[in-house]
Write a protein that holds these residues in place. Structure first.
Motif, PDB file in Angstrom:
ATOM      1  N   ALA A  20     -13.956  11.485 -15.211  1.00  0.00           N
ATOM      2  CA  ALA A  20     -13.292  10.429 -14.449  1.00  0.00           C
ATOM      3  C   ALA A  20     -12.205   9.792 -15.291  1.00  0.00           C
ATOM      4  N   GLY A  21     -11.109   9.448 -14.644  1.00  0.00           N
ATOM      5  CA  GLY A  21     -10.007   8.784 -15.330  1.00  0.00           C
ATOM      6  C   GLY A  21     -10.271   7.309 -15.470  1.00  0.00           C
ATOM      7  N   PRO A  22      -9.356   6.590 -16.085  1.00  0.00           N
ATOM      8  CA  PRO A  22      -9.529   5.142 -16.223  1.00  0.00           C
ATOM      9  C   PRO A  22      -9.477   4.463 -14.856  1.00  0.00           C
ATOM     10  N   ALA A  23     -10.240   3.383 -14.726  1.00  0.00           N
ATOM     11  CA  ALA A  23     -10.283   2.651 -13.461  1.00  0.00           C
ATOM     12  C   ALA A  23      -8.934   1.996 -13.208  1.00  0.00           C
ATOM     13  N   LYS A  24      -8.451   2.119 -11.979  1.00  0.00           N
ATOM     14  CA  LYS A  24      -7.162   1.526 -11.641  1.00  0.00           C
ATOM     15  C   LYS A  24      -7.360   0.082 -11.212  1.00  0.00           C
ATOM     16  N   LYS A  25      -6.416  -0.768 -11.607  1.00  0.00           N
ATOM     17  CA  LYS A  25      -6.486  -2.177 -11.253  1.00  0.00           C
ATOM     18  C   LYS A  25      -6.022  -2.342  -9.814  1.00  0.00           C
ATOM     19  N   PRO A  26      -6.684  -3.197  -9.042  1.00  0.00           N
ATOM     20  CA  PRO A  26      -6.229  -3.425  -7.661  1.00  0.00           C
ATOM     21  C   PRO A  26      -4.899  -4.159  -7.659  1.00  0.00           C
ATOM     22  N   ARG A  27      -3.990  -3.700  -6.795  1.00  0.00           N
ATOM     23  CA  ARG A  27      -2.675  -4.328  -6.702  1.00  0.00           C
ATOM     24  C   ARG A  27      -2.742  -5.500  -5.729  1.00  0.00           C
ATOM     25  N   PRO A  28      -2.133  -6.624  -6.090  1.00  0.00           N
ATOM     26  CA  PRO A  28      -2.134  -7.766  -5.169  1.00  0.00           C
ATOM     27  C   PRO A  28      -1.270  -7.452  -3.945  1.00  0.00           C
ATOM     28  N   GLU A  29      -1.713  -7.956  -2.793  1.00  0.00           N
ATOM     29  CA  GLU A  29      -0.953  -7.711  -1.564  1.00  0.00           C
ATOM     30  C   GLU A  29       0.312  -8.547  -1.571  1.00  0.00           C
TER      31      GLU A  29
END
Length: 90
Positions: free
Chosen positions: A69-78
């Motif tokens: 698994a790759g690094p966890a992606k940060k959620p982008r703000p809407e």
């Protein structure tokens, strides 16, 4: 190396220059040249760097192929859609 100064903003140009020098490894090189490095230490350091590069390349390949698994992606703000402000809608 060249950095453009826009609108007499020297501070921003200095930040850009520092970032470019950092990417090129100039600061690391300057720090390394402050003191003499024995040839045996140099060989050991270069070998360790080569191992690090090889492991990084293998890790990226494994991520690309789905083996790990790759690094966890940060959620982008809407973001709000561009348009007229609500107060001016009347």
């Amino acid at each position: 190396m060249q950095v453009l100064v826009r609108d007499n903003n020297v501070e921003q140009a200095l930040r850009v220059l520092k970032k470019k020098l950092q990417r090129e490894g100039v600061f690391r090189e300057m720090k390394a040249r402050r003191a003499y490095e024995k040839p045996s230490e140099r060989r050991g350091r270069e070998k360790a760097e080569a191992v690090r590069r090889t492991r990084k390349a293998a890790r990226k390949l494994a991520i690309r192929e789905g083996l790990i698994a790759g690094p966890a992606k940060k959620p982008r703000p809407e973001r709000k859609p561009a348009g007229r402000p609500e107060s001016a809608a009347s």
